[in-house]
Write a protein that holds these residues in place. Structure first.
Motif, mmCIF file in Angstrom:
data_model
loop_
_atom_site.group_PDB
_atom_site.id
_atom_site.type_symbol
_atom_site.label_atom_id
_atom_site.label_comp_id
_atom_site.label_asym_id
_atom_site.label_seq_id
_atom_site.Cartn_x
_atom_site.Cartn_y
_atom_site.Cartn_z
ATOM 1 N N SER A 39 31.259 39.378 45.718
ATOM 2 C CA SER A 39 30.355 40.369 45.139
ATOM 3 C C SER A 39 31.016 41.055 43.956
ATOM 4 C CB SER A 39 29.990 41.429 46.187
ATOM 5 O OG SER A 39 31.159 42.167 46.547
ATOM 6 N N ARG A 40 30.198 41.766 43.196
ATOM 7 C CA ARG A 40 30.725 42.597 42.112
ATOM 8 C C ARG A 40 31.682 43.646 42.684
ATOM 9 N NH1 ARG A 40 27.312 42.776 37.262
ATOM 10 N NH2 ARG A 40 28.120 44.858 36.920
ATOM 11 N N GLU A 41 31.307 44.179 43.844
ATOM 12 C CA GLU A 41 32.132 45.204 44.475
ATOM 13 C C GLU A 41 33.514 44.658 44.838
ATOM 14 O OE1 GLU A 41 28.014 46.188 44.456
ATOM 15 O OE2 GLU A 41 28.924 44.471 45.484
ATOM 16 N N GLU A 42 33.563 43.408 45.285
ATOM 17 C CA GLU A 42 34.866 42.829 45.622
ATOM 18 C C GLU A 42 35.730 42.677 44.376
ATOM 19 O OE1 GLU A 42 37.009 39.322 48.212
ATOM 20 O OE2 GLU A 42 35.007 38.907 47.427
ATOM 21 N N VAL A 43 35.125 42.330 43.256
ATOM 22 C CA VAL A 43 35.877 42.270 41.992
ATOM 23 C C VAL A 43 36.510 43.637 41.730
ATOM 24 C CG1 VAL A 43 35.684 42.037 39.479
ATOM 25 C CG2 VAL A 43 34.501 40.412 40.972
ATOM 26 N N ASP A 44 35.699 44.692 41.822
ATOM 27 C CA ASP A 44 36.188 46.048 41.563
ATOM 28 C C ASP A 44 37.256 46.468 42.577
ATOM 29 O OD1 ASP A 44 34.476 46.267 39.368
ATOM 30 O OD2 ASP A 44 32.890 47.224 40.549
ATOM 31 N N GLU A 45 37.069 46.104 43.851
ATOM 32 C CA GLU A 45 38.042 46.448 44.888
ATOM 33 C C GLU A 45 39.380 45.760 44.645
ATOM 34 O OE1 GLU A 45 36.016 45.309 48.478
ATOM 35 O OE2 GLU A 45 34.574 46.969 48.304
ATOM 36 N N LEU A 46 39.350 44.479 44.297
ATOM 37 C CA LEU A 46 40.600 43.758 44.033
ATOM 38 C C LEU A 46 41.275 44.265 42.765
ATOM 39 C CD1 LEU A 46 39.646 40.113 45.069
ATOM 40 C CD2 LEU A 46 41.273 41.645 46.208
ATOM 41 N N ASP A 99 55.650 40.558 46.682
ATOM 42 C CA ASP A 99 55.121 40.658 48.044
ATOM 43 C C ASP A 99 54.202 41.868 48.186
ATOM 44 O OD1 ASP A 99 56.426 38.363 48.891
ATOM 45 O OD2 ASP A 99 58.050 39.436 49.915
ATOM 46 N N ALA A 100 54.588 42.996 47.617
ATOM 47 C CA ALA A 100 53.749 44.204 47.684
ATOM 48 C C ALA A 100 52.418 43.957 46.986
ATOM 49 C CB ALA A 100 54.480 45.388 47.050
ATOM 50 N N PHE A 101 52.443 43.248 45.866
ATOM 51 C CA PHE A 101 51.227 42.958 45.112
ATOM 52 C C PHE A 101 50.284 42.046 45.907
ATOM 53 C CE2 PHE A 101 48.874 40.151 42.225
ATOM 54 C CZ PHE A 101 48.160 41.081 41.492
ATOM 55 N N TYR A 102 50.764 40.881 46.334
ATOM 56 C CA TYR A 102 49.898 39.919 47.012
ATOM 57 C C TYR A 102 49.446 40.438 48.381
ATOM 58 C CZ TYR A 102 50.724 36.789 43.170
ATOM 59 O OH TYR A 102 50.749 36.245 41.911
ATOM 60 N N ALA A 104 44.973 45.723 42.947
ATOM 61 C CA ALA A 104 46.042 45.176 42.105
ATOM 62 C C ALA A 104 46.801 46.302 41.408
ATOM 63 C CB ALA A 104 45.462 44.205 41.080
ATOM 64 N N GLN A 105 46.067 47.255 40.864
ATOM 65 C CA GLN A 105 46.701 48.376 40.164
ATOM 66 C C GLN A 105 47.503 49.259 41.125
ATOM 67 O OE1 GLN A 105 44.137 50.155 36.854
ATOM 68 N NE2 GLN A 105 42.650 49.089 38.154
ATOM 69 N N SER A 106 47.044 49.382 42.361
ATOM 70 C CA SER A 106 47.724 50.217 43.350
ATOM 71 C C SER A 106 48.964 49.549 43.938
ATOM 72 C CB SER A 106 46.770 50.543 44.510
ATOM 73 O OG SER A 106 45.685 51.296 44.057
ATOM 74 N N HIS A 107 49.117 48.253 43.700
ATOM 75 C CA HIS A 107 50.228 47.521 44.319
ATOM 76 C C HIS A 107 51.109 46.818 43.293
ATOM 77 C CE1 HIS A 107 47.467 48.209 47.677
ATOM 78 N NE2 HIS A 107 48.590 48.317 48.363
ATOM 79 N N GLY A 108 51.308 47.450 42.153
ATOM 80 C CA GLY A 108 52.277 46.957 41.177
ATOM 81 C C GLY A 108 51.743 46.027 40.123
ATOM 82 N N GLY A 109 50.448 45.715 40.154
ATOM 83 C CA GLY A 109 49.852 44.861 39.136
ATOM 84 C C GLY A 109 49.269 45.705 38.010
ATOM 85 N N SER A 110 48.661 45.037 37.056
ATOM 86 C CA SER A 110 48.037 45.740 35.938
ATOM 87 C C SER A 110 46.736 45.042 35.555
ATOM 88 C CB SER A 110 48.985 45.773 34.734
ATOM 89 O OG SER A 110 49.307 44.453 34.330
ATOM 90 N N VAL A 111 45.914 45.766 34.815
ATOM 91 C CA VAL A 111 44.660 45.191 34.329
ATOM 92 C C VAL A 111 44.989 44.334 33.116
ATOM 93 C CG1 VAL A 111 42.396 45.671 33.324
ATOM 94 C CG2 VAL A 111 43.280 47.116 35.167
ATOM 95 N N TYR A 112 44.684 43.078 33.192
ATOM 96 C CA TYR A 112 44.856 42.168 32.060
ATOM 97 C C TYR A 112 43.595 42.196 31.200
ATOM 98 C CZ TYR A 112 45.755 37.841 29.481
ATOM 99 O OH TYR A 112 45.946 36.905 28.495
ATOM 100 N N VAL A 144 43.584 40.471 36.428
ATOM 101 C CA VAL A 144 44.750 41.291 36.718
ATOM 102 C C VAL A 144 46.007 40.456 36.514
ATOM 103 C CG1 VAL A 144 43.510 42.758 38.349
ATOM 104 C CG2 VAL A 144 44.706 40.734 39.201
ATOM 105 N N ALA A 145 47.097 41.147 36.248
ATOM 106 C CA ALA A 145 48.395 40.490 36.151
ATOM 107 C C ALA A 145 49.255 40.983 37.308
ATOM 108 C CB ALA A 145 49.064 40.815 34.818
ATOM 109 N N ASP A 146 49.964 40.064 37.950
ATOM 110 C CA ASP A 146 50.880 40.462 39.011
ATOM 111 C C ASP A 146 52.115 41.096 38.364
ATOM 112 O OD1 ASP A 146 52.676 38.410 38.238
ATOM 113 O OD2 ASP A 146 52.387 37.233 40.066
ATOM 114 N N PRO A 147 53.071 41.595 39.130
ATOM 115 C CA PRO A 147 54.232 42.263 38.528
ATOM 116 C C PRO A 147 55.029 41.405 37.554
ATOM 117 C CG PRO A 147 54.092 42.818 40.850
ATOM 118 C CD PRO A 147 53.062 41.740 40.597
ATOM 119 N N ASP A 148 54.931 40.078 37.670
ATOM 120 C CA ASP A 148 55.637 39.189 36.742
ATOM 121 C C ASP A 148 54.784 38.771 35.557
ATOM 122 O OD1 ASP A 148 58.344 38.642 37.985
ATOM 123 O OD2 ASP A 148 57.017 38.210 39.669
#
Length: 147
Positions: free
Chosen positions: A85-92, A18-21, A96-104, A119-123
């Motif tokens: 936009s490219r910026e939206e890719v970077d923002e998401l 939930d925190a991630f999404y 993702a990293q700030s909310h429990g996800g990681s860079v895939y 990105v990968a979600d916490p699972d």
């Protein structure tokens, strides 16, 4: 009623999911969320259903069992989400990293006319974030972009 897409993913930690999404800016649909599942609205007709692993299993048949990406084995699904936009890719990617996800996969432009990251979600469920420069596709094809 128009068609809808529900991407169903199992989770071992509903609060972390939930925190991630929520951190990606999606809206939780309280009408179809409870202690077993959270429904996240990406667009009006596209939702992510995050289901506790045991609840997810209740939709399977026979000897089929839930599979979390970290359990090993082949990856069956790679979800892709278009960005404006490219910026939206970077923002998401940052969200993702700030909310429990990681860079895939880090952001890059390895395909002409595309800027993407994953990105990968916490699972461990992977979400590609893709911006496409549609005009460059039409230029390469020698035509004009269709509306």
């Amino acid at each position: 009623m128009s068609r809808m897409i529900f991407v169903n993913v199992p989770t071992s930690d509903l609060a972390a999911a939930d925190a991630f999404y929520g951190g990606l800016g999606f809206t939780r649909n309280e009408q179809i969320s409870d202690e077993n599942a959270s429904s996240w609205i990406i667009e009006d007709s596209i939702l992510v259903m995050v289901l506790r692993t045991e609840f997810f299993a209740s939709f399977l048949t026979g000897d089929d069992t839930p599979h979390l990406p970290g359990d090993g084995g082949p990856r069956e699904v790679l979800n892709a989400l278009s960005c404006d936009s490219r910026e939206e890719v970077d923002e998401l990617l940052a969200a993702a990293q700030s909310h429990g996800g990681s860079v895939y996969r880090p952001a890059d432009s390895s395909f002409p006319g595309m800027y993407q990251a994953a990105v990968a979600d916490p699972d461990g469920h992977v979400w590609e974030l893709v911006w496409m420069d549609v005009e460059s596709f039409s230029e390469e094809a020698g035509g004009e972009a269709e509306a």
